[in-house]
Structure formats: structure tokens, C-alpha cells
Design an enzyme around this catalytic site. Structure first.
Site, mmCIF file in Angstrom:
data_model
loop_
_atom_site.group_PDB
_atom_site.id
_atom_site.type_symbol
_atom_site.label_atom_id
_atom_site.label_comp_id
_atom_site.label_asym_id
_atom_site.label_seq_id
_atom_site.Cartn_x
_atom_site.Cartn_y
_atom_site.Cartn_z
ATOM 1 N N PRO A 11 6.746 1.401 12.239
ATOM 2 C CA PRO A 11 6.726 2.861 12.210
ATOM 3 C C PRO A 11 5.336 3.385 11.854
ATOM 4 C CG PRO A 11 8.458 1.976 10.789
ATOM 5 C CD PRO A 11 7.647 0.831 11.243
ATOM 6 N N GLY A 12 5.013 4.534 12.397
ATOM 7 C CA GLY A 12 3.763 5.203 12.014
ATOM 8 C C GLY A 12 2.528 4.714 12.726
ATOM 9 N N THR A 13 2.698 3.836 13.725
ATOM 10 C CA THR A 13 1.501 3.320 14.383
ATOM 11 C C THR A 13 1.084 4.176 15.572
ATOM 12 O OG1 THR A 13 3.031 1.769 15.404
ATOM 13 C CG2 THR A 13 1.578 0.912 13.719
ATOM 14 N N LYS B 141 3.108 5.523 18.243
ATOM 15 C CA LYS B 141 3.719 5.272 19.543
ATOM 16 C C LYS B 141 3.957 6.588 20.293
ATOM 17 C CE LYS B 141 7.030 2.704 17.617
ATOM 18 N NZ LYS B 141 6.567 2.359 16.278
ATOM 19 N N THR B 142 4.418 7.614 19.568
ATOM 20 C CA THR B 142 4.657 8.903 20.207
ATOM 21 C C THR B 142 3.348 9.494 20.732
ATOM 22 O OG1 THR B 142 6.394 9.234 18.598
ATOM 23 C CG2 THR B 142 5.765 11.132 19.914
ATOM 24 N N GLU C 137 -0.671 -7.092 -16.655
ATOM 25 C CA GLU C 137 -1.652 -6.745 -15.616
ATOM 26 C C GLU C 137 -2.961 -7.502 -15.811
ATOM 27 O OE1 GLU C 137 -0.776 -5.266 -13.013
ATOM 28 O OE2 GLU C 137 1.166 -4.601 -13.752
ATOM 29 N N HIS D 175 -2.636 -10.889 -14.333
ATOM 30 C CA HIS D 175 -2.893 -10.878 -12.884
ATOM 31 C C HIS D 175 -4.390 -10.884 -12.615
ATOM 32 C CE1 HIS D 175 1.074 -10.300 -11.240
ATOM 33 N NE2 HIS D 175 1.284 -9.144 -11.851
ATOM 34 N N ASP E 87 6.854 -9.470 -8.349
ATOM 35 C CA ASP E 87 5.851 -10.530 -8.227
ATOM 36 C C ASP E 87 6.502 -11.824 -7.771
ATOM 37 O OD1 ASP E 87 4.041 -8.737 -9.255
ATOM 38 O OD2 ASP E 87 4.217 -9.480 -11.314
HETATM 39 ZN ZN ZN Z 1 3.049 -8.018 -11.901
#
Ligand code: ZN
Length: 630
Positions: A213-215, A217-218, A437, A440, A513
Site C-alpha cells: 500500500p502507498g506505493t 499505484k493509483t 534502550e 540496544h 524485539d
Molecule cells: Zn527493545
């Protein structure tokens, strides 16, 4: 039009056709006392009529614009007339009242307002009439009412006839170059059909645009119409599907009727899957699917039956689930061409940003390349949304131009949902999020994988993310090595590992995650053949079968022993990555504390500051790392 008797679809599916037929029957029933100028019917006051209704003495009533004619169950005295009439007045409750007292009633179709003399009698009686109709419509559980009943077979397609000003061309569509190249041919068919006919070629009738979606096409199909300067019909597949049996098929007929009149032209059907779902696959899901099936059959008939080559009607259809489409749709002569409209790559995103950037006032020195780099995976519509968000942010701050910072903030908004400053984390929760965080970030910084950590935030955003670590790819990557992927898994597990290292327990915050880490591990084994014991075999089925329908079992037929081995390997990959993340975090325990304390103060760390902090992180000795991994 046939009325279908279907056991598994009882009265709920009370089509308007049935309703009209019943109405017609009732009219016939009443015809023996339909208004007849020859016989004089005694006129009584409206109040008497209501009294008689309340006394359950009215058997049936026939309502027209200027009178209500009704029949009594038993006359007040022997020999008195049983059929009476009264003048309708504005009475909202009449239909309900009649219903309550078991009066059969019907309404006559409206007359042309030619003999009406006063404004009152012109406005009020039709109102009652409409009320009665609406009452019928509501009772059978369909919202449309009189309006819907009259127009339901008309196609709802919107027509665009391109003129010089509003014309969309290929220049307005960026980032989908391969699709453009393929569609250029279609433009040529529409412009000069004669050239193809002379040589005996058959002009294709259907082109399927496949992509997320959103690429665009229309927009792309509009551009085809614009380039060829032909009219463009647009309709969504879901607009064909209605409650009433036969309406969808009638609409398809109507649409092609209209299109043939305007040929050469383009019909664009968005969400083709709404009508084109595989018939075998959808059996027994919600009982009768015959409405959709009829619509689909009608579409196929129209496409097969259309032969006028000199004035081609080309049907473009869009879908994001080509694997669910009925195989009949994809046969030669129907949607036999498929054009992939994929998410744009780096240069495509740059071009799209350039287009939308021109529509807002950008400040001097705004670097759209950087934005394009940071928006890997965005579709065209997301980028348009991003630029608009940035403009909104700038306007809110009373600035006259959009600055780089606005665009950066807009990326985060689009990625992670709107900033929710109002959501307050408890202090202990905040602490967990911070360590998570930073975990990560440290693992992500040290692991290979081509991404650099750009920002850590513990400001809650959107619905799910309590905090996040933003990793920017340093370059566009199409190939990942096994090592890169292992690094990505370790990074994903870094958050949970940090919780384990610091608090000795885990929270629910890592669910997403884990999901993503497991997905990567499964792909490594099942799709990329990266397992040493299982060898370079693809255990997951992909590609071909998805486009041609058929069974959708994601895994090949494997022996139980192999299935067990696959599961073991996936488990092993994730376990090793987890051990690595733990080893790294133990080794950088002090840094984990430092950064976590800092982020608890500032909530966000980014840019050079983050770079400097992460620079002091160290990989543990290879032996320790491998020892952990082994
Ligand atoms: Zn995380």
C-alpha cells in the site's frame, strides 16, 4: 433478476428486490380498493382514523400523497361502509403506530407534482410517504432507503477526463522506474492501436499492479491515462460488493457500458482482491459468497467479450495480495501482465522527496538526501505524509519555512507515531526503559550490520514503543552477510539482555524485539540457507506459488527429523546472539551505567554526544565472545 433461495442466508439478507416484490404483491392485494374515481369513499377526520387505529379496528391502509384510504376490521354498525379515507397530515409516528396495531399498510409511488395547489399539501404528504418507505428500509436492516433502492445498479466509478491543467504524467510519479518502463508500452497501445493491429498483435486487456500500500499505484495509472490523453475510470473493488445479490454484477456491466462509450480509455480497479479473491480458498468462510462470485464472473465476461481493438479499453487493477487472487483472473486475455510497484530505493526516495519538497517552502540548505537515507522502507505515501508533517511542525512554531529539524522530527513521527508527552512513565519503569534502550545501543554499536546508532530516546511514542533506539543505515544495503544478520539479532536482544544484566529479571517490554529477532533467525535458516548442518536448502517456500495461488503452506514438505533440526538451528542462532549480547554488556557494564544515567536526565541523546559516549565501548576478547557463543 432471479431471487435466490439460500438456506444459509436467512432473512438478514433481505434484498431490496425481494422487498420490492413483496411491496408489489401488497399493492395487488389492495387493488380492490385502490383509489377509483367512480366510487365515492366517505372522508373522515384524521383524528377518527387515529382513534380507529388505536382501537385495533383498522385492517389495512393505503397511503398516497393526498389521501389515506383504509379498511375497517368491523364497521361501527351493520351496513356502514368499511372503506374510509382521510387527509394525511404531518405525522412522524404514523408508520410506527400502524405497525404497533398490526395494520397492513402500503404506500403508492409518488405522483408528479402537477396538481398540487398549496405549499403545505406539496411538502407534507410526500414526507409521510418517505417516512413509510424509510420505515420499510430500516425494518429489513439496510440503510440505503429509497435513494439507495433506486440507484444501486449504477456504477459508482468516477471519471477523469484529463485536461491540460490537471493532467498527471509520468513526470509526477517518481521512484518506480521499472513499473514506468513497463507501462510506457500500455500508453503506446492506447495512443496508436492501429500500429499493433496492422501486424496482427493482440492488445492486452488487463494489467495487474502489484505492490504494498502507498506505493503510488493509483497515481501511476492516472499517469498512464494522462500520458495517453484518454479518460480514466476509477473505482474500488469494494464498491462492487453490496448487500443485494446481483448489484455488483450490474455495476460491472454498467461500468463497461460507460467505458466503451468513451473508448479508448482506462478502467482502474483499486483493491481488486475485494472481488477477485480465490473462489476455492474462500469457500465456507462466511457462508454464501455468491454475490462476490457473480461480480467476479461478470468482470471476466466483460473482459473476455470486449474485442473492439481499434478502441481499446485497458483495465488496470491494483492489489497488495496477488496470492489471494482467483487463478481465472490471471489467465491469458485477462490480467496476464503483472507490474511490480515496489517501495522506492534510496534514489527513488530522493526523487519523491524532491517532488513533495517543491510543494512546501523549504529553508535554505535543507538536505533532502539525508532524509532519503533515513527513510529506508518508506513508501511514496509515507514520504508525502512526512513532508506534510514537517510543514505542520514549522507552521505550529510560527516559522515561514520548513527546516531540517522539522523533517527529522517528522521522520520520527511517521515512524513511531505521534509523540505522546502526556504518557507518564513511573520512575522505576523509566529506569528499565533507559537500560533497555542503552543495551540496544551498545550492542548495536559493536556488532556488524552496517547501521550506526543515531539516537536513543525514552520519550514514549505511539501505542507500543516506550522508548526507542534509532539506527541509521550508513548505506543502502541489498545483501547482508550471515555475520550482519547475527549482529542484528544480537542488537535486537540487547535490550532484554541489559534488563537481565542490571535487574536480573525481564519485563514485557521486549516482546517486539524477540519477535523480530526470531523472524530474522527463521529466515536465515529457512530462506537463506545459512545453516551449516542443514546446508544450502530453502526450507521456506516463497515466490512462484504466492503469485499463482494454490496452497499457501509456508514450509516445504520436510521430514520430522528435518523440522526438528530447523527448530534447533533457529533456537541455536537466537541463543548464541543472546549470549553475545550478554557478554558485551557485562564487558561494558560501566558504560551501560553512565549512558543510562545520562539518558534518565535528558530523555534523549543523539548526534556527536552519543557518538563520543559509544566510542569508549569495547568488544570483549574474541575468546570471551566466542566462548559465550559456543
Ligand atoms: Zn527493545
Amino acid at each position: 433478476m432471479a431471487i435466490r433461495q439460500d438456506d444459509n442466508r436467512p432473512t438478514r439478507r433481505f434484498g431490496i428486490v425481494n422487498l420490492l416484490l413483496i411491496g408489489f404483491g401488497v399493492l395487488l392485494l389492495f387493488s380492490n380498493f385502490l383509489p377509483n374515481p367512480a366510487t365515492q369513499v366517505p372522508r373522515v377526520p384524521y383524528s377518527l382514523f387515529i382513534d380507529q387505529v388505536n382501537d385495533d379496528n383498522v385492517k389495512r391502509a393505503y397511503i398516497t400523497q393526498d389521501q389515506i384510504r383504509y379498511e375497517l376490521t368491523k364497521p361501527p354498525e351493520e351496513g356502514a361502509p368499511t372503506v374510509l379515507s382521510t387527509t394525511p397530515i404531518f405525522d412522524m409516528d404514523l408508520p410506527q403506530r400502524l405497525e404497533q396495531h398490526g395494520v397492513e399498510f402500503a404506500a403508492a409511488p409518488p405522483k408528479r407534482p402537477s396538481f398540487i395547489t398549496t405549499a403545505l399539501s406539496w411538502v407534507v404528504p410526500p414526507l409521510i410517504f418517505i417516512l413509510v418507505l424509510q420505515f420499510f428500509a430500516r425494518r429489513s436492516g439496510m440503510g440505503g432507503g429509497a435513494q439507495g433502492a433506486l440507484s444501486f445498479t449504477k456504477s459508482k466509478a468516477k471519471v477523469y477526463v484529463p485536461d491540460e491543467e490537471s493532467r498527471v504524467t509520468f513526470a509526477d510519479v517518481a521512484g518506480v522506474d521499472e513499473a514506468k518502463t513497463e507501462l510506457t508500452e500500455i500508453v503506446d497501445f492506447l495512443k496508436t492501436p492501429q500500429r499493433y493491429m496492422d501486424i496482427g498483435a493482440r492488445i492486452p486487456k488487463g494489467v495487474l499492479l502489484v505492490g504494498p500500500p502507498g506505493t503510488g499505484k493509483t497515481l501511476l495509472s492516472k499517469a498512464v491515462a494522462g500520458e495517453a490523453s484518454v479518460p480514466f475510470f476509477i473505482i474500488s473493488g469494494s464498491e462492487f460488493v453490496e448487500l443485494f445479490v446481483g448489484a455488483g454484477a450490474a455495476r460491472v456491466r454498467d461500468l463497461f457500458e460507460e467505458a466503451k462509450k468513451k473508448a479508448p480509455c482506462i478502467i482502474f480497479i483499486d483493491e481488486l482482491d475485494a472481488i477477485g479473491k480465490s473462489r476455492s480458498g474462500s469457500m465456507g468462510v462466511v457462508g454464501g459468497n455468491d454475490e462476490r462470485e457473480q461480480t467476479l464472473n461478470q468482470l471476466l465476461t466483460e473482459m473476455d467479450g470486449f474485442t473492439a481493438q481499434d478502441k481499446p479499453v485497458i483495465v488496470l487493477a491494483a492489489t497488495n495480495q496477488p496470492e489471494t487472487l482467483d487463478a481465472a483472473l490471471l489467465r491469458p486475455g485477462r490480467f496476464d501482465r503483472q507490474v511490480l510497484v515496489d517501495r522506492p530505493d534510496l534514489s527513488g526516495r530522493k526523487m519523491i522527496l524532491d517532488i513533495y519538497g517543491k510543494k512546501v517552502k523549504l529553508a535554505e540548505g535543507v538536505d533532502l538526501d539525508k532524509i532519503a537515507q533515513a527513510t529506508s522502507g518508506f513508501a511514496g505515501a509515507d514520504l508525502a505524509n512526512l513532508v506534510n508533517e514537517a510543514a505542520l511542525l514549522a507552521a505550529r512554531a510560527y516559522r515561514t519555512t520548513v527546516e531540517q529539524a522539522d523533517l527529522n522530527e517528522a521522520i520520527e513521527r511517521v515512524v513511531a507515531g505521534l509523540e505522546k508527552k502526556s504518557r507518564v512513565l513511573q520512575p522505576d519503569e523509566k529506569k528499565v526503559v533507559a537500560y533497555h534502550e542503552v543495551g540496544h545501543a551498545i550492542v548495536g554499536h559493536l556488532m556488524p550490520g552496517g547501521s550506526k546508532v543515531a539516537k536513543i530516546s525514552i520519550v514514549p511514542r505511539g501505542m507500543a514503543a516506550l522508548g526507542y533506539t534509532l539506527q541509521l543505515p550508513t548505506e543502502e544495503r541489498f545483501l547482508n552477510s550471515k555475520e550482519d544478520l547475527e549482529g542484528q539479532i544480537a542488537t535486537l536482544l540487547g535490550g532484554r539482555s541489559a534488563e537481565e544484566v542490571v535487574f536480573g529479571e525481564v519485563t514485557t517490554g521486549a516482546a517486539n524485539d524477540l519477535q523480530r529477532a526470531t523472524d530474522i533467525a527463521e529466515q536465515m535458516i529457512g530462506t537463506y540457507g545459512m545453516s551449516e548442518t542443514l546446508g544450502p536448502l530453502a526450507y521456506d517456500k516463497q515466490g512462484g506459488s504466492r503469485f499463482l495461488g494454490g496452497n499457501s503452506n509456508p514450509r516445504r514438505a520436510v521430514s520430522d527429523a528435518t523440522a526438528l533440526e530447523i527448530d534447533k538451528e533457529v533456537r541455536g542462532l537466537v541463543d548464541r546472539a543472546h549470549d553475545r549480547a550478554l557478554a558485551i554488556l557485562h564487558h561494558n557494564r560501566e558504560l551501560l551505567e553512565t549512558i543510562s544515567h545520562k539518558i534518565l536526565e535528558k530523555e534523549v541523546i543523539e548526534g556527536d554526544e552519543l557518538k563520543q559516549l559509544l566510542a569508549s565501548s569495547q568488544l570483549p576478547d574474541a575468546a570471551v565472545l566466542e566462548g559465550a557463543a559456543a
